[in-house]
Write an enzyme that holds these catalytic residues in place. Structure first.
Site, PDB file in Angstrom:
ATOM      1  N   ASN A  63       2.689  -0.476  -1.621  1.00  0.00           N
ATOM      2  CA  ASN A  63       2.978   0.727  -0.476  1.00  0.00           C
ATOM      3  C   ASN A  63       3.383   2.148  -0.970  1.00  0.00           C
ATOM      4  O   ASN A  63       3.142   3.129  -0.189  1.00  0.00           O
ATOM      5  CB  ASN A  63       4.010   0.017   0.605  1.00  0.00           C
ATOM      6  N   THR A  64       4.013   2.079  -2.042  1.00  0.00           N
ATOM      7  CA  THR A  64       4.902   3.348  -2.546  1.00  0.00           C
ATOM      8  C   THR A  64       3.671   4.249  -2.586  1.00  0.00           C
ATOM      9  O   THR A  64       3.703   5.583  -2.028  1.00  0.00           O
ATOM     10  CB  THR A  64       5.442   3.132  -3.897  1.00  0.00           C
ATOM     11  N   GLY A  68       4.087   8.627   2.150  1.00  0.00           N
ATOM     12  CA  GLY A  68       4.000  10.142   2.114  1.00  0.00           C
ATOM     13  C   GLY A  68       4.719  10.716   0.732  1.00  0.00           C
ATOM     14  O   GLY A  68       4.727  11.977   0.422  1.00  0.00           O
ATOM     15  N   GLY A  69       5.537   9.502  -0.074  1.00  0.00           N
ATOM     16  CA  GLY A  69       6.082  10.193  -1.210  1.00  0.00           C
ATOM     17  C   GLY A  69       7.433  10.837  -1.267  1.00  0.00           C
ATOM     18  O   GLY A  69       8.086  11.316  -2.134  1.00  0.00           O
ATOM     19  N   ARG A 305      12.430   6.959  14.210  1.00  0.00           N
ATOM     20  CA  ARG A 305      11.152   6.390  14.459  1.00  0.00           C
ATOM     21  C   ARG A 305      10.911   5.544  15.688  1.00  0.00           C
ATOM     22  O   ARG A 305       9.798   5.319  16.441  1.00  0.00           O
ATOM     23  CB  ARG A 305      10.532   5.824  13.175  1.00  0.00           C
TER      24      ARG A 305
HETATM   25  P1  ADP Z   1       8.207  -1.204  -3.268  1.00  0.00           P
HETATM   26  O1  ADP Z   1       8.164  -0.012  -2.344  1.00  0.00           O
HETATM   27  O2  ADP Z   1       9.476  -2.128  -2.765  1.00  0.00           O
HETATM   28  O3  ADP Z   1       8.097  -0.971  -4.713  1.00  0.00           O
HETATM   29  P2  ADP Z   1       5.464  -1.466  -3.317  1.00  0.00           P
HETATM   30  O4  ADP Z   1       4.612  -2.198  -1.992  1.00  0.00           O
HETATM   31  O5  ADP Z   1       5.455  -0.381  -3.439  1.00  0.00           O
HETATM   32  O6  ADP Z   1       7.030  -2.247  -2.757  1.00  0.00           O
HETATM   33  O7  ADP Z   1       5.232  -2.493  -4.485  1.00  0.00           O
HETATM   34  C1  ADP Z   1       5.431  -4.139  -4.523  1.00  0.00           C
HETATM   35  C2  ADP Z   1       4.185  -4.662  -5.556  1.00  0.00           C
HETATM   36  O8  ADP Z   1       4.467  -5.829  -5.818  1.00  0.00           O
HETATM   37  C3  ADP Z   1       2.917  -4.201  -4.839  1.00  0.00           C
HETATM   38  O9  ADP Z   1       2.058  -3.685  -5.870  1.00  0.00           O
HETATM   39  C4  ADP Z   1       2.131  -5.866  -4.585  1.00  0.00           C
HETATM   40  O10 ADP Z   1       0.793  -5.686  -4.846  1.00  0.00           O
HETATM   41  C5  ADP Z   1       3.121  -6.490  -5.687  1.00  0.00           C
HETATM   42  N1  ADP Z   1       3.310  -8.021  -5.215  1.00  0.00           N
HETATM   43  C6  ADP Z   1       3.577  -8.436  -4.466  1.00  0.00           C
HETATM   44  N2  ADP Z   1       3.577  -9.926  -4.522  1.00  0.00           N
HETATM   45  C7  ADP Z   1       3.303 -10.226  -5.777  1.00  0.00           C
HETATM   46  C8  ADP Z   1       3.116 -11.406  -6.653  1.00  0.00           C
HETATM   47  N3  ADP Z   1       3.375 -12.532  -5.916  1.00  0.00           N
HETATM   48  N4  ADP Z   1       3.103 -11.330  -7.752  1.00  0.00           N
HETATM   49  C9  ADP Z   1       2.973 -10.080  -8.451  1.00  0.00           C
HETATM   50  N5  ADP Z   1       2.928  -8.880  -7.617  1.00  0.00           N
HETATM   51  C10 ADP Z   1       3.086  -8.841  -6.297  1.00  0.00           C
END
Ligand code: ADP
Length: 475
Positions: A63-64, A68-69, A305
């Site tokens: 999600n990062t 919007g960063g 929000r």
């Molecule tokens: P945060 O903002 O907390 O870093 P993100 O959504 O940017 O969260 O990143 C979480 C990442 O973890 C995503 O890339 C997602 O695909 C990955 N992820 C979620 N579940 C698993 C899993 N079971 N094994 C490996 N990666 C995972």
């Protein structure tokens, strides 16, 4: 026959080689290659640990990279230059009270105190930001820094490069399915089980620690409806498809406690077709107002929000338009969208007059003209007596043509609940004890944002707690 024997021999040999190789071993295993995971991996590896990041998707960023960063950090020098008064106490107050006092104050304090050092760390590693400080959607105060690179790409670039430089190994298409703990609910967490794309099962041991950085669960309709049934299965989402929350569940399976799972943030700026945040003509609240389909303002656009969303939900057809003029255009916007492309794709409408714009978006022209005229009057008076928008967002009139409208709807954005951690990013179990060897950071955790997260605080969160988790896991 000879051939058959040879093949059988080969299979047996291969099996023995694999079995003899046993589990892979690293100092630190990071689950998830999004923002928090890459920050944690960098922190651990820069201290000399061997680190592997396991990412289930075929891409990094989670999600990062879709966000919007923008990052909130009290930064006295540029803020003073713009006449903005601020302090970490005020950032604490906004964050804590903006989440209805439901967060763990110790974590909020860690967040706000760690914000500027975290930003500085990224700048030292090549992040680029604009000097101007602004206010992200629902950030409540001008302490938001905007990246030069679009969306969250700057964070992922900086921390994948830093991780690679520090020797981190990254395996994509590798999904972690469970945590390994010495006993089901006791002892140290010593690794993970994972499955690769071909379906091979892997066991990966962590000599020092496992960092859970698997993000939230906004893309898992069943799980989010279980925690907040009011959202409905058809509510769109900004989330990437991998935000499905199994990191939370596998941690619960070995005893971890969770908090605030019902607190799910809806963002007021969803694209009506895509559900994501891209496609708006104007980025920051100083530059726009909202109107409903009757052409009327209905909420303080600088509010929390959840308050903004409640405002939209009370309007006919539960949708709205962001209205700005030429001086309010962000081109490109923070997602890297250019105005010409948005106009060509009919995602934004333009009018040389407010009446022309009103006609294009199907709202009564007289009402839109009256609303904008009234808003301009309030800006000149310096006080929004209609909706209470704060003065630091009431600086710019909307009177220079052309005028623009971006349609927006509420969209599922951030899951504020998740694993209970302490300020050392150690995961806490259901009896309130630290789970040795298990750390967590980012959207997978709970207790930092309470019921409602301020815009711009998620990026602060992944940077502050990602770094703490990686540093402590490496010890
Ligand atoms: P945060 O903002 O907390 O870093 P993100 O959504 O940017 O969260 O990143 C979480 C990442 O973890 C995503 O890339 C997602 O695909 C990955 N992820 C979620 N579940 C698993 C899993 N079971 N094994 C490996 N990666 C995972």
């Amino acid at each position: 026959m000879k051939k058959l024997l040879l093949v059988a021999c080969l299979i047996v040999c291969l099996f023995h080689t694999c079995a003899a190789a046993g589990p892979l071993e690293y100092d630190v295993v990071v689950v998830g290659g999004g923002g928090a995971g890459l920050v944690a991996a960098t922190a651990a590896a820069e201290q000399g640990s061997s680190v592997i990041v396991l990412e289930k998707m075929s891409y990094l960023g989670g999600n990062t990279i879709r966000s919007g960063g923008v990052i909130n950090a009290v930064d006295p020098e540029p803020q003073k230059a713009q006449g903005i008064e601020d302090s970490t106490d005020l950032h604490f107050k906004h964050t804590y009270e903006g989440g209805d006092n439901k967060a763990n104050p110790e974590l909020v304090r860690t967040l706000v105190e760690g914000a500027l050092p975290a930003l500085q760390r990224a700048l030292d590693r090549g992040l680029k930001i604009y000097p101007e400080i602004t206010t992200a959607t629902g950030a409540l105060w001008p302490r938001t820094h905007r990246l030069v690179e679009p969306a969250g790409t700057g964070w992922i670039r900086v921390y994948s490069e830093s991780a690679a430089k520090a020797g981190v190994e990254i395996r994509k298409d590798t999904k972690v399915v469970s945590l390994l703990r010495e006993e089901p609910l006791a002892g140290r967490v010593y690794g993970v089980k994972a499955v690769d794309k071909a379906g091979n099962e892997l066991e990966i041991h962590a000599r020092r620690g496992v960092v859970m950085a698997s993000g939230g669960f906004g893309a898992d309709v069943k799980l989010r409806m279980q925690h907040n049934p009011t959202l409905g299965p058809d509510t769109p989402t900004t989330n990437h498809p991998g935000a499905t929350g199994e990191g939370i569940i596998m941690s619960q399976d070995i005893g971890a406690a969770v908090t605030g799972m019902d607190f799910i943030q809806i963002h007021p700026h969803g694209d009506p077709k895509l559900g994501d945040l891209t496609g708006r003509a104007s980025d920051f609240v100083q530059k726009y107002i909202y109107v409903n389909i009757e052409g009327k303002r209905f909420v303080n656009e600088a509010e929390r929000r959840d308050v903004q969303v409640a405002g939209i939900m009370a309007q006919p057809e539960t949708r709205m338009f962001i209205i700005n003029d030429k001086n309010g255009v962000s081109d490109p916007n923070i997602f890297g969208d250019h105005l010409d492309d948005l106009l060509a794709a009919d995602r934004v409408q333009q009018g040389d007059t407010l009446a022309e714009l009103a006609e294009k978006i199907g709202v009564p022209a007289a009402a839109l003209e009256a609303t904008v005229a009234r808003y301009n009057e309030l800006v000149k008076q310096g006080k929004d007596v209609d909706f209470g928008r704060p003065e630091n967002t009431l600086q710019q009139t909307i009177e220079t043509p052309p005028f623009y409208a971006t349609p927006r709807v509420p969209t599922v954005h951030h899951t504020m609940g998740g694993l209970v951690i302490n300020k050392e990013a150690q995961v806490i179990d259901r009896r309130g004890e630290v789970i040795p060897g298990l750390f967590a950071a980012g959207e997978v955790t709970g207790g930092i944002h309470g019921t409602n997260r301020l815009g711009g605080n998620a990026i602060t969160d992944i940077n502050v707690f990602g770094w703490i988790a990686g540093t402590n896991a490496a010890k």
